[in-house]
Motif scaffolding. Structure first.
Motif, mmCIF file in Angstrom:
data_model
loop_
_atom_site.group_PDB
_atom_site.id
_atom_site.type_symbol
_atom_site.label_atom_id
_atom_site.label_comp_id
_atom_site.label_asym_id
_atom_site.label_seq_id
_atom_site.Cartn_x
_atom_site.Cartn_y
_atom_site.Cartn_z
ATOM 1 N N ASN A 149 0.847 -1.216 0.176
ATOM 2 C CA ASN A 149 -0.031 0.033 0.070
ATOM 3 C C ASN A 149 1.107 1.334 -0.100
ATOM 4 O O ASN A 149 0.371 2.363 0.162
ATOM 5 C CB ASN A 149 -1.093 -0.153 1.182
ATOM 6 N N ASN A 150 2.042 1.033 -0.240
ATOM 7 C CA ASN A 150 3.167 2.012 -0.179
ATOM 8 C C ASN A 150 3.277 2.906 0.986
ATOM 9 O O ASN A 150 3.213 4.295 0.791
ATOM 10 C CB ASN A 150 2.952 3.209 -1.616
ATOM 11 N N LYS A 151 2.961 2.353 2.071
ATOM 12 C CA LYS A 151 2.950 2.721 3.357
ATOM 13 C C LYS A 151 4.318 2.631 4.273
ATOM 14 O O LYS A 151 4.662 1.288 4.340
ATOM 15 C CB LYS A 151 1.626 2.496 4.155
ATOM 16 N N LYS A 152 4.737 3.329 4.982
ATOM 17 C CA LYS A 152 6.051 3.243 5.659
ATOM 18 C C LYS A 152 5.727 2.503 7.114
ATOM 19 O O LYS A 152 4.973 3.428 7.608
ATOM 20 C CB LYS A 152 6.972 4.257 5.824
ATOM 21 N N ILE A 153 6.009 1.460 7.526
ATOM 22 C CA ILE A 153 5.651 0.999 8.658
ATOM 23 C C ILE A 153 6.462 1.908 9.788
ATOM 24 O O ILE A 153 7.512 2.532 9.850
ATOM 25 C CB ILE A 153 6.347 -0.571 9.164
ATOM 26 N N ASN A 154 5.635 2.342 10.887
ATOM 27 C CA ASN A 154 5.833 2.854 12.083
ATOM 28 C C ASN A 154 6.469 1.956 13.100
ATOM 29 O O ASN A 154 5.778 0.925 13.598
ATOM 30 C CB ASN A 154 4.937 3.644 12.577
ATOM 31 N N GLU A 155 7.683 1.832 13.386
ATOM 32 C CA GLU A 155 8.533 0.937 14.233
ATOM 33 C C GLU A 155 7.971 0.598 15.386
ATOM 34 O O GLU A 155 7.805 -0.406 16.080
ATOM 35 C CB GLU A 155 9.836 0.769 14.055
ATOM 36 N N GLY A 156 7.638 1.660 16.099
ATOM 37 C CA GLY A 156 7.125 1.712 17.342
ATOM 38 C C GLY A 156 5.586 1.051 17.477
ATOM 39 O O GLY A 156 5.266 0.409 18.506
ATOM 40 N N VAL A 157 4.590 1.587 16.603
ATOM 41 C CA VAL A 157 3.560 0.949 16.341
ATOM 42 C C VAL A 157 3.603 -0.605 16.070
ATOM 43 O O VAL A 157 2.728 -1.255 16.512
ATOM 44 C CB VAL A 157 2.556 1.825 15.440
ATOM 45 N N TRP A 158 4.165 -0.839 15.287
ATOM 46 C CA TRP A 158 4.638 -2.247 14.601
ATOM 47 C C TRP A 158 5.178 -3.158 16.011
ATOM 48 O O TRP A 158 4.615 -4.247 16.243
ATOM 49 C CB TRP A 158 5.473 -2.451 13.724
ATOM 50 N N TYR A 159 6.140 -2.634 16.586
ATOM 51 C CA TYR A 159 6.276 -3.334 17.977
ATOM 52 C C TYR A 159 5.130 -3.427 19.025
ATOM 53 O O TYR A 159 4.877 -4.540 19.644
ATOM 54 C CB TYR A 159 7.711 -2.585 18.705
ATOM 55 N N ILE A 160 4.458 -2.387 19.275
ATOM 56 C CA ILE A 160 3.239 -2.395 20.158
ATOM 57 C C ILE A 160 2.210 -3.758 19.640
ATOM 58 O O ILE A 160 1.618 -4.169 20.534
ATOM 59 C CB ILE A 160 2.622 -1.155 20.329
ATOM 60 N N PHE A 161 2.084 -3.655 18.209
ATOM 61 C CA PHE A 161 1.114 -4.579 17.740
ATOM 62 C C PHE A 161 1.561 -6.134 18.075
ATOM 63 O O PHE A 161 0.742 -6.900 18.414
ATOM 64 C CB PHE A 161 1.054 -4.269 16.375
ATOM 65 N N ASN A 162 2.884 -6.390 17.738
ATOM 66 C CA ASN A 162 3.375 -7.621 17.839
ATOM 67 C C ASN A 162 3.340 -7.935 19.354
ATOM 68 O O ASN A 162 3.325 -9.114 19.838
ATOM 69 C CB ASN A 162 4.726 -7.805 17.393
ATOM 70 N N LEU A 163 3.551 -6.821 20.231
ATOM 71 C CA LEU A 163 3.628 -7.243 21.902
ATOM 72 C C LEU A 163 2.296 -7.626 22.177
ATOM 73 O O LEU A 163 2.189 -8.465 23.023
ATOM 74 C CB LEU A 163 3.887 -5.945 22.514
ATOM 75 N N PHE A 164 1.231 -6.981 21.462
ATOM 76 C CA PHE A 164 -0.302 -7.316 21.580
ATOM 77 C C PHE A 164 -0.381 -8.798 21.361
ATOM 78 O O PHE A 164 -1.117 -9.612 22.108
ATOM 79 C CB PHE A 164 -1.090 -6.431 21.128
ATOM 80 N N LEU A 165 0.131 -9.035 20.285
ATOM 81 C CA LEU A 165 -0.182 -10.666 19.609
ATOM 82 C C LEU A 165 0.693 -11.464 20.703
ATOM 83 O O LEU A 165 0.316 -12.606 21.199
ATOM 84 C CB LEU A 165 0.389 -10.819 18.374
ATOM 85 N N GLY A 166 1.955 -11.051 21.261
ATOM 86 C CA GLY A 166 2.392 -11.960 21.952
ATOM 87 C C GLY A 166 1.966 -12.055 23.410
ATOM 88 O O GLY A 166 1.681 -13.314 24.006
ATOM 89 N N MET A 167 1.047 -11.153 23.891
ATOM 90 C CA MET A 167 0.143 -11.153 25.070
ATOM 91 C C MET A 167 -0.839 -12.145 24.915
ATOM 92 O O MET A 167 -1.368 -12.697 26.047
ATOM 93 C CB MET A 167 -0.087 -9.847 25.536
#
Length: 381
Positions: A149-167
């Motif tokens: 989608n030509n969007k750049k990943i915000n690494e902070g948001v990406w980490y929080i999202f994956n942290l949520f998955l981990g939880m």
């Protein structure tokens, strides 16, 4: 390409703690009252793997996946076939470790390396390969889909999202969704945030990591004192079976991240002193072989003690039954706990020697193949 010797030290620290953990503490105490190995050591490997992730992998996903299959899955299954043969041979001598006549060999060779990783016991350290592989593939595919989608990943948001998955994974495991294929999922989800933290640290946080070491360590130990005050202990968790997530879904990530932060700074301090030490680099470069072969190295040590027991009275209390039936049995002369250092040494050195032999043999076979090919070309009409 420059070598980051901090991570050479970090890998060496991580794998040494894995071996120590499999030796019941190893008879030594390296700040284990503050940093229990199981609270951070495998998490550290996931963090380091994320740290070295390259965005260019998303441009050649097929090549990236094939590389991971070649470097992770192929060695895992090759060793699994080897240890399957070892277990069968040893069973004729009365050894029952890893031998289960009720489980189909097909399942042990192909399915159980994914679902449990403990099928032949001697190579049980290899269980970590599958969730790490899954995390790496998930990461590159998810990032590729996002980039369409030509969007750049915000690494902070990406980490929080994956942290949520981990939880979510920790929560599922705490509710006993940790058997069969559920275990495969929760293992992967558990280590995912640590992999993402490695990426986030490399791309965003590392440039701010300039706090003086004294202040840095004071903050770490003060954080651990707060944890001790709340829980009365330093929590530690088994990423292998995911059966002890009793402190809520966030604490495994807090305690794991603190452990990683501590040893990362220790590695930075040690880098100018031992970063280029050949022995440190040998341990780091052969972490995979140590992970897979350490218990066989323990077995070799026990076998030496078995021969001594048979030929002399020096090991008179050697337990032959446990030797043949319990992979965790460690014979300790005179029951001296510090004797476990012998197993730690063997668990590191023997797998390194095994890998050196394999590498040299592969090199010899490759050279022979090249020579034969050249001779064929020379003799061609």
């Amino acid at each position: 390409m420059s070598i980051d010797y901090r991570f050479k030290i970090l890998y060496a620290i991580g794998i040494i703690f894995v071996v120590i953990g499999h030796c019941g503490g190893g008879g030594i105490n390296i700040l284990s009252d503050w940093f229990p190995p199981y609270a951070f050591h495998l998490q550290l490997f996931a963090f380091a793997s994320g740290y070295f992730y390259k965005s260019s992998s998303e441009e050649y996903i097929g090549k990236y996946i094939l590389k991971k299959i070649k470097t992770l899955l192929v060695p895992l299954y090759c060793w699994n076939f080897f240890y399957g043969l070892v277990v069968i041979v040893l069973s004729f001598k009365g050894f029952t470790i890893g031998f289960d006549s009720n489980t189909e060999m097909f399942s042990k060779l192909l399915i159980l390396p994914i679902t449990t990783g403990h099928q032949f016991m001697y190579n049980l350290g290899g269980w970590f390969v599958i969730p790490l592989f899954m995390v790496q593939i998930y990461n590159v595919l998810a990032r590729k889909i996002f980039s369409l989608n030509n969007k750049k990943i915000n690494e902070g948001v990406w980490y929080i999202f994956n942290l949520f998955l981990g939880m979510i994974g920790v929560y599922l495991a705490s509710k006993n969704f940790r058997f069969g294929w559920w275990l495969v999922l929760v293992r992967m989800l558990f280590i995912l945030p640590f992999f993402s933290l490695g990426i986030y640290y490399k791309r965003k946080l590392e440039k701010y990591d300039k706090l003086g070491s004294i202040t840095y360590f004071i903050l770490i130990f003060m954080s651990l004192l707060v944890v001790l005050y709340i829980y009365g202990r330093i929590p530690t968790y088994s990423a292998c079976w995911c059966h002890d997530f009793v402190d809520g879904p966030i604490m495994p990530y807090i305690i794991g991240s603190i452990g990683i932060a501590f040893w990362l700074r220790v590695s930075r301090i040690l880098e100018p002193i031992i970063g280029k030490n050949k022995y440190i680099n040998l341990i780091s470069d052969n972490a995979f072989s140590i992970m897979i072969n350490q218990l066989m190295a323990f077995m070799i040590v026990k076998t030496v003690f078995a021969f001594i027991s048979k030929l002399t009275n020096l090991c008179y209390n050697f337990d032959w039954s446990s030797y043949k039936t319990d992979v965790w049995y460690l014979y300790l002369p005179k029951n001296i706990e510090q004797m476990k250092i012998i197993y730690i040494f063997a668990g590191i050195v023997i797998p390194i020697l095994i890998q050196i032999c394999i590498t040299k043999l592969s090199y010899m076979l490759l050279n022979k193949k090249i020579i034969l090919k050249n001779l064929k070309n020379v003799n061609a009409p």
